[in-house]
Design an enzyme around this catalytic site. Structure first.
Site, PDB file in Angstrom:
ATOM      1  N   ASP A  46       0.848  -1.202   0.000  1.00  0.00           N
ATOM      2  CA  ASP A  46       0.000   0.000   0.000  1.00  0.00           C
ATOM      3  C   ASP A  46       0.875   1.240   0.000  1.00  0.00           C
ATOM      4  O   ASP A  46       1.532   1.554   0.992  1.00  0.00           O
ATOM      5  CB  ASP A  46      -0.887   0.004   1.255  1.00  0.00           C
ATOM      6  N   LYS A  76      -2.608   5.815  -4.375  1.00  0.00           N
ATOM      7  CA  LYS A  76      -3.703   6.742  -4.078  1.00  0.00           C
ATOM      8  C   LYS A  76      -3.488   8.085  -4.775  1.00  0.00           C
ATOM      9  O   LYS A  76      -2.348   8.556  -4.906  1.00  0.00           O
ATOM     10  CB  LYS A  76      -3.806   6.977  -2.563  1.00  0.00           C
ATOM     11  N   ILE A 229      -2.999  -3.226   6.878  1.00  0.00           N
ATOM     12  CA  ILE A 229      -1.755  -2.878   6.182  1.00  0.00           C
ATOM     13  C   ILE A 229      -0.729  -2.281   7.151  1.00  0.00           C
ATOM     14  O   ILE A 229      -0.326  -1.131   7.029  1.00  0.00           O
ATOM     15  CB  ILE A 229      -2.039  -1.904   5.016  1.00  0.00           C
TER      16      ILE A 229
HETATM   17  P1  NAD Z   1       0.806   1.428  11.925  1.00  0.00           P
HETATM   18  O1  NAD Z   1      -0.360   1.378  12.833  1.00  0.00           O
HETATM   19  O2  NAD Z   1       0.973   0.387  10.886  1.00  0.00           O
HETATM   20  O3  NAD Z   1       2.080   1.507  12.855  1.00  0.00           O
HETATM   21  C1  NAD Z   1       3.376   1.506  12.303  1.00  0.00           C
HETATM   22  C2  NAD Z   1       4.390   1.684  13.418  1.00  0.00           C
HETATM   23  O4  NAD Z   1       4.200   0.683  14.412  1.00  0.00           O
HETATM   24  C3  NAD Z   1       5.814   1.468  12.907  1.00  0.00           C
HETATM   25  O5  NAD Z   1       6.354   2.671  12.423  1.00  0.00           O
HETATM   26  C4  NAD Z   1       6.534   0.963  14.125  1.00  0.00           C
HETATM   27  O6  NAD Z   1       6.896   2.042  14.923  1.00  0.00           O
HETATM   28  C5  NAD Z   1       5.449   0.193  14.839  1.00  0.00           C
HETATM   29  N1  NAD Z   1       5.488  -1.265  14.573  1.00  0.00           N
HETATM   30  C6  NAD Z   1       5.179  -1.918  13.421  1.00  0.00           C
HETATM   31  N2  NAD Z   1       5.301  -3.241  13.587  1.00  0.00           N
HETATM   32  C7  NAD Z   1       5.704  -3.439  14.863  1.00  0.00           C
HETATM   33  C8  NAD Z   1       6.000  -4.587  15.614  1.00  0.00           C
HETATM   34  N3  NAD Z   1       5.886  -5.811  15.119  1.00  0.00           N
HETATM   35  N4  NAD Z   1       6.395  -4.405  16.908  1.00  0.00           N
HETATM   36  C9  NAD Z   1       6.492  -3.169  17.444  1.00  0.00           C
HETATM   37  N5  NAD Z   1       6.218  -2.039  16.769  1.00  0.00           N
HETATM   38  C10 NAD Z   1       5.833  -2.180  15.491  1.00  0.00           C
HETATM   39  O7  NAD Z   1       0.822   2.909  11.297  1.00  0.00           O
HETATM   40  P2  NAD Z   1       0.808   3.625   9.887  1.00  0.00           P
HETATM   41  O8  NAD Z   1       2.095   3.522   9.183  1.00  0.00           O
HETATM   42  O9  NAD Z   1       0.263   4.971  10.163  1.00  0.00           O
HETATM   43  O10 NAD Z   1      -0.309   2.854   9.039  1.00  0.00           O
HETATM   44  C11 NAD Z   1      -0.034   1.736   8.220  1.00  0.00           C
HETATM   45  C12 NAD Z   1      -0.209   2.058   6.763  1.00  0.00           C
HETATM   46  O11 NAD Z   1      -1.518   2.560   6.506  1.00  0.00           O
HETATM   47  C13 NAD Z   1       0.687   3.196   6.248  1.00  0.00           C
HETATM   48  O12 NAD Z   1       2.021   2.789   6.088  1.00  0.00           O
HETATM   49  C14 NAD Z   1      -0.007   3.550   4.976  1.00  0.00           C
HETATM   50  O13 NAD Z   1       0.283   2.606   3.970  1.00  0.00           O
HETATM   51  C15 NAD Z   1      -1.463   3.448   5.404  1.00  0.00           C
HETATM   52  N6  NAD Z   1      -2.023   4.762   5.820  1.00  0.00           N
HETATM   53  C16 NAD Z   1      -3.008   5.305   5.045  1.00  0.00           C
HETATM   54  C17 NAD Z   1      -3.563   6.523   5.377  1.00  0.00           C
HETATM   55  C18 NAD Z   1      -4.653   7.076   4.531  1.00  0.00           C
HETATM   56  O14 NAD Z   1      -5.005   8.254   4.698  1.00  0.00           O
HETATM   57  N7  NAD Z   1      -5.206   6.322   3.631  1.00  0.00           N
HETATM   58  C19 NAD Z   1      -3.135   7.229   6.518  1.00  0.00           C
HETATM   59  C20 NAD Z   1      -2.132   6.643   7.300  1.00  0.00           C
HETATM   60  C21 NAD Z   1      -1.598   5.407   6.943  1.00  0.00           C
END
Ligand code: NAD
Length: 275
Positions: A46, A76, A229
């Site tokens: 994504d 997107k 994701i």
């Molecule tokens: P997330 O909830 O996936 O959290 C990611 C963070 O959690 C990482 O940076 C790391 O610090 C921690 N993490 C991940 N795996 C871990 C593990 N196994 N153990 C401990 N910590 C861990 O947050 P996100 O990145 O905001 O969201 C995921 C994805 O959603 C984004 O990368 C993006 O692709 C999508 N997204 C979309 C929108 C939208 O407006 N459509 C907005 C935000 C995010």
């Protein structure tokens, strides 16, 4: 790896239920991160034009020899590209950065209601689906009234609405609307951006299943039938986050996590205010 769960979209296409998010993964790191994810078994990535890493994602997708046909790539349309003509150029730019002839899923990133062009933009995505450059089309951060308007004015139901959703912000009403209309819910910030993972309830459930709190939360999304994701750029976490297909939460676990919902739990902007 091929036995991972999938969701069937309202256009009949099949999407992996779990994928890798790459928001805030720098372009220079995106190729090795995506390569590591594909090696670990991920088949959905994504990204978004605004993430600035579509080129790196594209290099990562080509780095492993896995055929493009078995991958599912989402990107997107950014807020400055709403309209009738702008989405055509925006998708072409994304495809050339990704190095792909088509994406599997193209989403309107935000409704940006102040622009008041999301219905027109949705019509443009419907036309892009006809060209084959976007195999499936959907939206992100759309509210119930905005979805209802798209459906009423165009007759085309988005395949997916990608929304902020995690144990602290469970979006029950929007999920119910999605279910009623055949829209797949895909959870962004599914781990609450990592901030939830030391919550005592999650830590306790993790200990009981001999898993990590991240795995418990990802399993919770899967058990609810949501797309998910999680983002990580760390290879061992990337592997950890997909090692979730061999256990399930029980009713007691689910009830405890249901209790973590909080109306103030939103981490990102409210879609009505983000323009
Ligand atoms: P997330 O909830 O996936 O959290 C990611 C963070 O959690 C990482 O940076 C790391 O610090 C921690 N993490 C991940 N795996 C871990 C593990 N196994 N153990 C401990 N910590 C861990 O947050 P996100 O990145 O905001 O969201 C995921 C994805 O959603 C984004 O990368 C993006 O692709 C999508 N997204 C979309 C929108 C939208 O407006 N459509 C907005 C935000 C995010």
């Amino acid at each position: 790896m091929d036995s991972q769960p999938t969701l069937t979209l309202n256009d009949g296409r099949v999407m992996p239920q779990l994928g890798l998010g790459v928001w805030q993964t720098p372009d220079s790191l995106a190729a090795p991160v995506v390569g590591a994810a594909l090696e670990a078994g991920y088949r959905l990535v994504d990204t978004a034009a605004i993430y600035g890493n579509e080129a790196g994602v594209g290099r990562g997708l080509r780095s492993t020899g896995i055929t493009a046909r078995s991958l599912f790539v989402t990107t997107k349309l950014w807020n400055d590209s709403h309209g009738t003509e702008a989405p055509v150029a925006a998708l072409d730019h994304s495809l050339s950065r990704l190095g792909l002839p088509a994406v599997d899923l193209y989403l309107i990133h935000w409704p940006t209601p102040a622009r008041a062009r999301y219905v027109e933009t949705w019509r443009a995505l419907i036309a892009l689906r006809e060209t084959g450059k976007a195999r499936s089309i959907g939206v992100s951060n759309f509210t119930t009234p905005q979805l209802a308007q798209l459906i009423e004015e165009t007759g085309v139901v988005p395949a997916v609405n990608q929304i902020e959703l995690h144990p602290r912000f469970q979006q029950r009403e929007l999920r119910a609307f999605h279910e009623e209309h055949g829209i797949v819910t895909q959870s962004w910030s599914p781990l609450g951006q990592g901030k939830l993972l030391d919550h005592p309830v999650l830590v306790e459930i993790a200990r009981k299943h001999e898993r990590t709190a991240a795995q418990i939360v990802i399993r919770w999304h899967l058990d609810l039938g949501l797309g998910v994701i999680p983002k990580s750029a760390t290879p061992h976490r990337i592997r950890e986050n997909i090692a979730v297909f061999d256990f399930r939460l029980d009713e007691a676990d689910k009830a405890r996590i249901a209790g973590l919902d909080d109306p103030r739990g939103r981490l990102g902007p409210h879609p009505d205010d983000f323009n």
